[in-house]
Write a protein that holds these residues in place. Structure first.
Motif, PDB file in Angstrom:
ATOM      1  N   SER A   1     104.044  50.979  54.709  1.00 48.80           N
ATOM      2  CA  SER A   1     103.167  49.989  54.097  1.00 48.80           C
ATOM      3  C   SER A   1     102.429  50.698  52.974  1.00 48.80           C
ATOM      4  CB  SER A   1     102.176  49.441  55.118  1.00 48.80           C
ATOM      5  OG  SER A   1     101.188  48.695  54.436  1.00 48.80           O
TER       6      SER A   1
ATOM      7  N   ARG B   1      90.845  46.290  61.400  1.00 49.93           N
ATOM      8  CA  ARG B   1      89.972  47.407  61.057  1.00 49.93           C
ATOM      9  C   ARG B   1      88.602  47.290  61.739  1.00 49.93           C
ATOM     10  NH1 ARG B   1      89.299  51.050  56.492  1.00 49.93           N
ATOM     11  NH2 ARG B   1      91.073  50.242  55.357  1.00 49.93           N
TER      12      ARG B   1
ATOM     13  N   THR C   1      99.324  49.956  52.092  1.00 48.23           N
ATOM     14  CA  THR C   1      97.888  49.695  52.214  1.00 48.23           C
ATOM     15  C   THR C   1      97.084  50.964  52.494  1.00 48.23           C
ATOM     16  OG1 THR C   1      98.261  49.189  54.535  1.00 48.23           O
ATOM     17  CG2 THR C   1      98.145  47.316  53.019  1.00 48.23           C
TER      18      THR C   1
ATOM     19  N   HIS D   1     104.454  37.648  67.286  1.00 51.63           N
ATOM     20  CA  HIS D   1     103.731  37.159  66.105  1.00 51.63           C
ATOM     21  C   HIS D   1     102.684  36.087  66.423  1.00 51.63           C
ATOM     22  CE1 HIS D   1     103.959  35.747  61.630  1.00 51.63           C
ATOM     23  NE2 HIS D   1     102.886  36.471  61.884  1.00 51.63           N
ATOM     24  N   HIS D   2     101.832  36.368  67.407  1.00 51.78           N
ATOM     25  CA  HIS D   2     100.684  35.505  67.710  1.00 51.78           C
ATOM     26  C   HIS D   2     101.093  34.050  67.984  1.00 51.78           C
ATOM     27  CE1 HIS D   2      98.887  39.040  65.889  1.00 51.78           C
ATOM     28  NE2 HIS D   2      99.599  38.801  64.823  1.00 51.78           N
TER      29      HIS D   2
ATOM     30  N   ILE E   1      94.848  51.122  54.786  1.00 48.92           N
ATOM     31  CA  ILE E   1      94.706  51.298  56.237  1.00 48.92           C
ATOM     32  C   ILE E   1      95.894  52.102  56.790  1.00 48.92           C
ATOM     33  CG2 ILE E   1      95.739  49.063  56.943  1.00 48.92           C
ATOM     34  CD1 ILE E   1      92.670  50.693  58.570  1.00 48.92           C
ATOM     35  N   PHE E   2      97.094  51.901  56.238  1.00 48.19           N
ATOM     36  CA  PHE E   2      98.250  52.676  56.688  1.00 48.19           C
ATOM     37  C   PHE E   2      98.105  54.136  56.253  1.00 48.19           C
ATOM     38  CE2 PHE E   2     102.840  53.982  56.257  1.00 48.19           C
ATOM     39  CZ  PHE E   2     103.102  54.012  57.608  1.00 48.19           C
TER      40      PHE E   2
ATOM     41  N   HIS F   1     101.186  46.483  59.907  1.00 49.85           N
ATOM     42  CA  HIS F   1     100.330  45.418  59.348  1.00 49.85           C
ATOM     43  C   HIS F   1      98.898  45.640  59.832  1.00 49.85           C
ATOM     44  CE1 HIS F   1     103.638  42.216  58.389  1.00 49.85           C
ATOM     45  NE2 HIS F   1     103.345  42.957  57.339  1.00 49.85           N
ATOM     46  N   GLU F   2      97.947  45.279  58.987  1.00 50.99           N
ATOM     47  CA  GLU F   2      96.537  45.577  59.268  1.00 50.99           C
ATOM     48  C   GLU F   2      96.041  44.981  60.578  1.00 50.99           C
ATOM     49  OE1 GLU F   2      92.162  44.855  59.122  1.00 50.99           O
ATOM     50  OE2 GLU F   2      93.740  43.350  59.110  1.00 50.99           O
ATOM     51  N   ASP F   3      96.543  43.805  60.970  1.00 49.40           N
ATOM     52  CA  ASP F   3      96.065  43.181  62.218  1.00 49.40           C
ATOM     53  C   ASP F   3      96.633  43.866  63.466  1.00 49.40           C
ATOM     54  OD1 ASP F   3      98.549  42.134  61.373  1.00 49.40           O
ATOM     55  OD2 ASP F   3      98.258  40.257  62.459  1.00 49.40           O
TER      56      ASP F   3
ATOM     57  N   LEU G   1     108.170  43.444  57.013  1.00 50.19           N
ATOM     58  CA  LEU G   1     107.723  44.408  58.028  1.00 50.19           C
ATOM     59  C   LEU G   1     107.766  43.864  59.456  1.00 50.19           C
ATOM     60  CD1 LEU G   1     104.756  46.218  56.249  1.00 50.19           C
ATOM     61  CD2 LEU G   1     106.947  47.208  56.923  1.00 50.19           C
TER      62      LEU G   1
END
Lengths: 361, 71
Positions: free
Chosen positions: A136, A83, A138, A231-232, A140-141, A110-112, A185
């Motif tokens: 989601s 965000r 959330t 996934h990072h 943010i979604f 997902h938020e990230d 997710l």
């Protein structure tokens, strides 16, 4: 006179740094396909000095945001960081003189990955939006959906088999998700392959072992030159079997410096090093830019040396008294004098350590 | 204050608070059956799932999705 010499030296130094700090991946498979007149879109510059395709892996800390400029100027944005990352992404896009994002892909909600997308949609003109049909709960979604509604846009489903661009030189297609129902997710992540003449990229979102296995079972062509690691760099993605089939020359990991989750995990770095894949990391190197002329890919940073990659924080922490091992983020870590670093799960178990009941490493 | 579980990362549930901030809550402090999307409320030092609020949000977002998705 002295001043002139100084300037000359500085110039030589700058040139040297420029040469040493970038890296080219030569595609040895085939030679460049000769361009056929009439097949390139009208808006593209002349074939002779066609601008390269550029894939930017924007440093958004612990999150994901990839931006692609096609040779003809069209643009693709894959995910939008956290965000708080809107100023970073917006400045970056403005620096690239972007007014319209032709293809916007939110790999999973997902938020990230979707954090700055509501503000991006509000502030930029968007062409096509693709998202997996995943929900989601959330705010943010909810904000992302609201921003799409406010602009009067609609959402296309991202799923294996859906093709976004299918042209002579450029192809952009989804390889996942392959199922409509997953427990978590991450596995809904839209995975896409971008092909530009004889060069290719794979963007995997946070797809984990479940999704990777499905792509292999369906025998999808996942082989590419550059892999954006899932996934990072987390240990639940980039299985050995998947990596062997992708067989990338270079891998880009998007993660935050000293993040809370220990990304990228040592297991992933070890697998990449074992396959002699060149590793690039936004947590250590900032934004990373890959330029493709269609036959080779040039990267604006030097690959991280294997030795440096090994020097990550311990993957697990053991208690020398209780013989229990924990994740570094566990709330029940042993006292400093009882701590021992364990690099892999196998190492821990071979040394007689049992997994912690609380953090379930 | 309520918290919505965005995702799980290692031993944390990454949650969104009412102001949109993201916070890490240790999974040891949330119910074992908690899933992504569950709304949590604080009970002393732990968290419980607010089933009602979770269902309300789900229904609302589901409706928004149906309006926006191309068939």
């Amino acid at each position: 006179m002295k001043r002139k010499q100084c300037r000359l030296l500085a110039l030589i130094l700058v040139l040297l740094i420029g040469i040493l700090s970038s890296c080219t991946i030569q595609n040895t498979i085939t030679e460049a396909v000769p361009s056929i007149p009439g097949t390139t879109p009208e808006s593209s510059p002349s074939n002779k000095d066609a601008a390269p395709l550029k894939a930017h892996f924007i440093d958004v800390g612990q999150g994901d945001c990839s931006f692609i400029q096609l040779a003809d100027g069209r643009s693709i944005l894959i995910d939008g960081g956290n965000r708080a990352d809107f100023p970073v992404i917006s400045n970056y896009l403005q620096g690239q003189k972007v007014k319209k994002i032709d293809y916007l892909i939110a790999t999973h909600p997902h938020e990230d990955h979707i954090g700055a997308l509501p503000a991006i949609i509000k502030n930029f003109e968007i062409g096509n939006i693709y998202m997996p049909k995943a929900m989601s709960n959330t705010k943010i979604f909810e904000e992302l959906l609201s921003s799409i509604k406010t602009k009067g846009y609609s959402i296309n489903t991202a799923a294996a088999g859906v093709v976004m661009i299918d042209e002579a030189d450029v192809k952009l297609a989804f390889l996942a998700p392959n199922t409509a129902d997953y427990d978590e997710l991450n596995n809904y992540s839209a995975v896409m392959k971008l092909t530009y003449k004889n060069t290719s990229f794979l963007f995997t979102g946070d797809a984990e072992d479940v999704s990777e296995k499905e792509m292999l079972i369906k025998n999808l062509d996942v082989k590419v030159d550059v892999l954006k690691v899932g996934h990072h760099g987390g240990r639940t993605s980039t299985t050995k079997e998947f990596l062997a089939r992708v067989a990338p020359k270079a891998a880009v990991i998007s993660a935050g410096k000293d993040n809370d989750y220990g990304h990228p995990h040592k297991e992933t770095l070890d697998k990449l090093n074992a396959e002699k894949v060149q590793i690039y990391r936004t947590d250590l190197q900032g934004s990373i830019i890959c330029s493709s002329d269609g036959s080779s890919i040039k990267i604006d940073k030097m690959p991280i040396a294997a030795a440096e990659n090994k020097d990550v924080r311990a993957a697990y922490i053991g208690n020398i008294n209780s013989k229990v091992f924990h994740l570094p983020s566990c709330s029940a870590l042993p006292k400093p004098e009882n701590k021992v670093k364990l690099s892999t799960r196998t190492d821990a178990q071979n040394a007689g350590y049992q997994p912690c009941q609380r953090c379930k490493p | 204050m309520r918290y919505i579980i965005d995702r799980f990362e290692g031993s944390y549930a990454v949650c969104e608070d009412e102001k949109g901030n993201m916070i890490n809550i240790e999974i040891a402090h949330i119910p074992r059956d908690a899933k992504e999307g569950d709304v949590l409320m604080r009970v002393v030092e732990h968290y419980a799932i607010d089933i009602n609020e979770t269902q309300i949000r789900k229904a609302k977002i589901q409706k928004m999705m149906e309006e926006l998705w191309k068939s």
